[in-house]
Scaffold this motif. Structure first.
Motif, PDB file in Angstrom:
ATOM      1  N   SER A   1      -4.341  18.340   9.058  1.00  0.00           N
ATOM      2  CA  SER A   1      -5.718  18.745   9.335  1.00  0.00           C
ATOM      3  C   SER A   1      -5.892  19.142  10.793  1.00  0.00           C
ATOM      4  O   SER A   1      -6.556  20.145  11.102  1.00  0.00           O
ATOM      5  N   THR A   2      -5.315  18.361  11.695  1.00  0.00           N
ATOM      6  CA  THR A   2      -5.424  18.667  13.120  1.00  0.00           C
ATOM      7  C   THR A   2      -4.734  19.982  13.437  1.00  0.00           C
ATOM      8  O   THR A   2      -5.227  20.789  14.244  1.00  0.00           O
ATOM      9  N   GLN A   3      -3.585  20.240  12.800  1.00  0.00           N
ATOM     10  CA  GLN A   3      -2.902  21.515  13.010  1.00  0.00           C
ATOM     11  C   GLN A   3      -3.747  22.685  12.511  1.00  0.00           C
ATOM     12  O   GLN A   3      -3.880  23.710  13.194  1.00  0.00           O
ATOM     13  N   ILE A   4      -4.326  22.535  11.329  1.00  0.00           N
ATOM     14  CA  ILE A   4      -5.153  23.606  10.759  1.00  0.00           C
ATOM     15  C   ILE A   4      -6.353  23.887  11.657  1.00  0.00           C
ATOM     16  O   ILE A   4      -6.685  25.035  11.966  1.00  0.00           O
ATOM     17  N   LYS A   5      -7.016  22.821  12.088  1.00  0.00           N
ATOM     18  CA  LYS A   5      -8.230  22.964  12.900  1.00  0.00           C
ATOM     19  C   LYS A   5      -7.934  23.571  14.276  1.00  0.00           C
ATOM     20  O   LYS A   5      -8.815  24.185  14.888  1.00  0.00           O
TER      21      LYS A   5
ATOM     22  N   TYR B   1       0.831  -1.202   0.000  1.00  0.00           N
ATOM     23  CA  TYR B   1       0.000   0.000   0.000  1.00  0.00           C
ATOM     24  C   TYR B   1       0.868   1.254   0.000  1.00  0.00           C
ATOM     25  O   TYR B   1       1.864   1.341   0.713  1.00  0.00           O
ATOM     26  N   GLN B   2       0.429   2.232  -0.770  1.00  0.00           N
ATOM     27  CA  GLN B   2       1.038   3.557  -0.714  1.00  0.00           C
ATOM     28  C   GLN B   2       0.398   4.330   0.446  1.00  0.00           C
ATOM     29  O   GLN B   2      -0.063   3.711   1.407  1.00  0.00           O
ATOM     30  N   ASN B   3       0.382   5.646   0.424  1.00  0.00           N
ATOM     31  CA  ASN B   3      -0.148   6.436   1.549  1.00  0.00           C
ATOM     32  C   ASN B   3      -1.671   6.460   1.504  1.00  0.00           C
ATOM     33  O   ASN B   3      -2.265   7.163   0.693  1.00  0.00           O
ATOM     34  N   VAL B   4      -2.291   5.690   2.397  1.00  0.00           N
ATOM     35  CA  VAL B   4      -3.741   5.525   2.405  1.00  0.00           C
ATOM     36  C   VAL B   4      -4.379   6.644   3.229  1.00  0.00           C
ATOM     37  O   VAL B   4      -3.909   6.968   4.321  1.00  0.00           O
ATOM     38  N   TYR B   5      -5.476   7.208   2.730  1.00  0.00           N
ATOM     39  CA  TYR B   5      -6.140   8.292   3.446  1.00  0.00           C
ATOM     40  C   TYR B   5      -7.639   8.229   3.182  1.00  0.00           C
ATOM     41  O   TYR B   5      -8.108   7.537   2.267  1.00  0.00           O
ATOM     42  N   GLY B   6      -8.396   8.982   3.975  1.00  0.00           N
ATOM     43  CA  GLY B   6      -9.823   9.099   3.731  1.00  0.00           C
ATOM     44  C   GLY B   6     -10.599   9.273   5.018  1.00  0.00           C
ATOM     45  O   GLY B   6     -10.038   9.268   6.120  1.00  0.00           O
ATOM     46  N   PRO B   7     -11.912   9.456   4.912  1.00  0.00           N
ATOM     47  CA  PRO B   7     -12.758   9.603   6.096  1.00  0.00           C
ATOM     48  C   PRO B   7     -12.576   8.425   7.047  1.00  0.00           C
ATOM     49  O   PRO B   7     -12.528   7.271   6.629  1.00  0.00           O
ATOM     50  N   GLY B   8     -12.481   8.749   8.333  1.00  0.00           N
ATOM     51  CA  GLY B   8     -12.359   7.702   9.345  1.00  0.00           C
ATOM     52  C   GLY B   8     -10.961   7.512   9.891  1.00  0.00           C
ATOM     53  O   GLY B   8     -10.802   6.900  10.941  1.00  0.00           O
TER      54      GLY B   8
ATOM     55  N   PHE C   1     -12.458  13.802   2.185  1.00  0.00           N
ATOM     56  CA  PHE C   1     -11.775  13.721   3.475  1.00  0.00           C
ATOM     57  C   PHE C   1     -12.037  14.972   4.314  1.00  0.00           C
ATOM     58  O   PHE C   1     -12.398  14.883   5.488  1.00  0.00           O
ATOM     59  N   THR C   2     -11.876  16.148   3.720  1.00  0.00           N
ATOM     60  CA  THR C   2     -12.034  17.385   4.495  1.00  0.00           C
ATOM     61  C   THR C   2     -13.495  17.615   4.888  1.00  0.00           C
ATOM     62  O   THR C   2     -13.765  18.162   5.962  1.00  0.00           O
ATOM     63  N   GLU C   3     -14.436  17.199   4.050  1.00  0.00           N
ATOM     64  CA  GLU C   3     -15.849  17.294   4.433  1.00  0.00           C
ATOM     65  C   GLU C   3     -16.115  16.446   5.671  1.00  0.00           C
ATOM     66  O   GLU C   3     -16.860  16.849   6.564  1.00  0.00           O
ATOM     67  N   TRP C   4     -15.506  15.272   5.730  1.00  0.00           N
ATOM     68  CA  TRP C   4     -15.666  14.411   6.914  1.00  0.00           C
ATOM     69  C   TRP C   4     -15.003  15.040   8.136  1.00  0.00           C
ATOM     70  O   TRP C   4     -15.601  15.077   9.218  1.00  0.00           O
ATOM     71  N   VAL C   5     -13.782  15.562   7.971  1.00  0.00           N
ATOM     72  CA  VAL C   5     -13.080  16.183   9.100  1.00  0.00           C
ATOM     73  C   VAL C   5     -13.921  17.306   9.685  1.00  0.00           C
ATOM     74  O   VAL C   5     -13.977  17.487  10.912  1.00  0.00           O
ATOM     75  N   ASN C   6     -14.615  18.060   8.823  1.00  0.00           N
ATOM     76  CA  ASN C   6     -15.436  19.180   9.285  1.00  0.00           C
ATOM     77  C   ASN C   6     -16.601  18.742  10.175  1.00  0.00           C
ATOM     78  O   ASN C   6     -17.183  19.559  10.884  1.00  0.00           O
ATOM     79  N   THR C   7     -16.918  17.443  10.138  1.00  0.00           N
ATOM     80  CA  THR C   7     -18.004  16.934  10.990  1.00  0.00           C
ATOM     81  C   THR C   7     -17.479  16.380  12.310  1.00  0.00           C
ATOM     82  O   THR C   7     -18.278  15.988  13.174  1.00  0.00           O
ATOM     83  N   GLN C   8     -16.165  16.354  12.481  1.00  0.00           N
ATOM     84  CA  GLN C   8     -15.565  15.724  13.650  1.00  0.00           C
ATOM     85  C   GLN C   8     -15.198  16.740  14.732  1.00  0.00           C
ATOM     86  O   GLN C   8     -14.925  17.904  14.438  1.00  0.00           O
ATOM     87  N   GLU C   9     -15.179  16.248  15.958  1.00  0.00           N
ATOM     88  CA  GLU C   9     -14.678  17.057  17.073  1.00  0.00           C
ATOM     89  C   GLU C   9     -13.206  17.362  16.837  1.00  0.00           C
ATOM     90  O   GLU C   9     -12.440  16.487  16.406  1.00  0.00           O
TER      91      GLU C   9
END
Length: 377
Positions: A237-241, A215-222, A349-357
């Protein structure tokens, strides 16, 4: 094959695979330790990954370094997808024993039982990694295709981050195929190489079909937003948020192949279901290299949060410069084609992050650990 064991099945890739297999009628057993680094404190109550599969799988909360947990997990299984592993290039360089114990010894216990204990396992899929290649494949005008060794710290101290090869002019990056040289540059990469080779060597001796996916660099919601040791998209993302700036290693031109979680799950299921996969090793990626500055700017644009971006010139020992996948083999043998490009994947991915604490940013703590151990310069 109906009964599938997924080790690390409560993790990012494992839980997504479990849910897709359940939708296809498979019965899934998960062996997972619910590590705090991935799932946070009190994971059985608060981990989104765990809760996504809760009551849908048979869960064995256990450890792949425990032979008793393996015995319980293997019983009655038709196939094993072995994801359970410690991950993180930088962390592996100073937590060597933990990475070797979980990744290598854990896999050795599985194989020992498959050889010596009565079981019905017909196929084992091992999660390998692009990290086993070390630096990727390059073309030299003078020498043809070459595989550069690890970069010299003295060069990087002088902010010279490009790979070099003796008696060659500047190199041209090309896609890394499965026949490329294996020369990992981190303890993590070494453990993934070892896992892959053990599975591919031992399983055929007892009539079990092995399949390895690099696998290469895997990413996505969750994916975990609280693990500061792996997952550049989550870390940024955590740094930005949190309203923190992003510090980018080297000169920001280092690149990776980012592959969306749905494509990774689809490739893995092809390996499980297709006879053509048996005994083979496959790259899983998009075949596209994306540099780190592009990653950071794309995330900032999608979140719409003004974020300072600093290219530090610092570097981590064990990091590579470039690597992206040649997908010719997996296309030809399994008919795999990635469906989600980087732009669409980042949007999802970013749409999902926007729904997270918003998670606490522990990244600087991880950097301090590496500095203390001499792994970050």
């Amino acid at each position: 094959m109906k009964h599938i064991l997924i080790t690390g099945g409560a993790g990012f890739i494992g839980s997504n695979l479990a849910l897709k297999l359940i939708s296809k009628g498979y019965e899934i057993t998960v062996l997972d330790s619910l590590s705090e680094q991935i799932h946070g404190k009190d994971p059985e109550e608060s981990s989104p990954l765990y809760n996504s599969i809760k009551d849908k799988v048979k869960l064995i909360k256990g450890d792949v370094t425990n032979i008793g947990d393996w015995k319980k997990a293997i019983a009655g299984q038709d196939a094993i997808v072995h994801f359970a592993a410690e991950t993180g290039t930088g962390q592996s360089m100073y937590e060597v024993n933990k990475y070797v114990s979980v990744n290598i010894q854990g896999t050795a216990l599985m194989l020992d039982l498959l050889v010596n204990m009565s079981n019905g396992v017909k196929k084992v899929i091992i999660a390998s990694s692009r990290s086993i290649y070390g630096e990727g494949k390059y073309f030299s005008k003078e020498l043809g295709h070459v595989y550069p060794e690890h970069r010299d710290g003295a060069d990087m101290d002088q902010k010279d981050f490009e790979v070099k090869y003796p008696d060659s002019s500047p190199l041209e990056l090309v896609a890394t195929d499965e026949e490329s040289k294996i020369h990992p540059s981190s303890v993590y990469g070494i453990t993934k190489q070892n896992q892959e080779q053990m599975v591919m060597t031992v399983c055929p001796t007892v009539g079990i079909s092995p399949v390895a996916f690099r696998y290469q660099n895997v990413y996505g919601p969750g994916q975990s937003l609280s693990n500061p040791y792996t997952g550049i998209l989550s870390i940024f993302s955590t740094q930005i948020k949190n309203g923190n700036g992003i510090n980018i290693f080297e000169d920001g031109k280092e690149s990776r192949d980012f592959v969306y979680i749905d494509d990774v799950v689809d490739a893995t299921i092809l390996g499980l279901e297709k006879e053509e996969a048996n005994g083979e090793v496959f790259n899983v990626g998009t075949g596209v290299a994306t540099d780190v500055v592009t990653v950071a700017n794309t995330l900032i644009q999608n979140y719409g949060i003004e974020t300072p971006l600093t290219i530090t010139g610092n570097y981590r020992l064990g990091d590579i410069r470039h690597n992206y996948a040649d997908l010719s083999k997996i296309r030809a043998k399994l008919g795999f084609e990635p469906k989600v490009d980087f732009k669409e994947g980042i949007r999802c991915f970013t749409e999902w992050v926007n729904t997270q604490e918003i998670k606490e940013d522990h990244y600087e703590k991880s950097i301090a650990e590496m500095k203390k151990k001499g792994m970050y310069r």
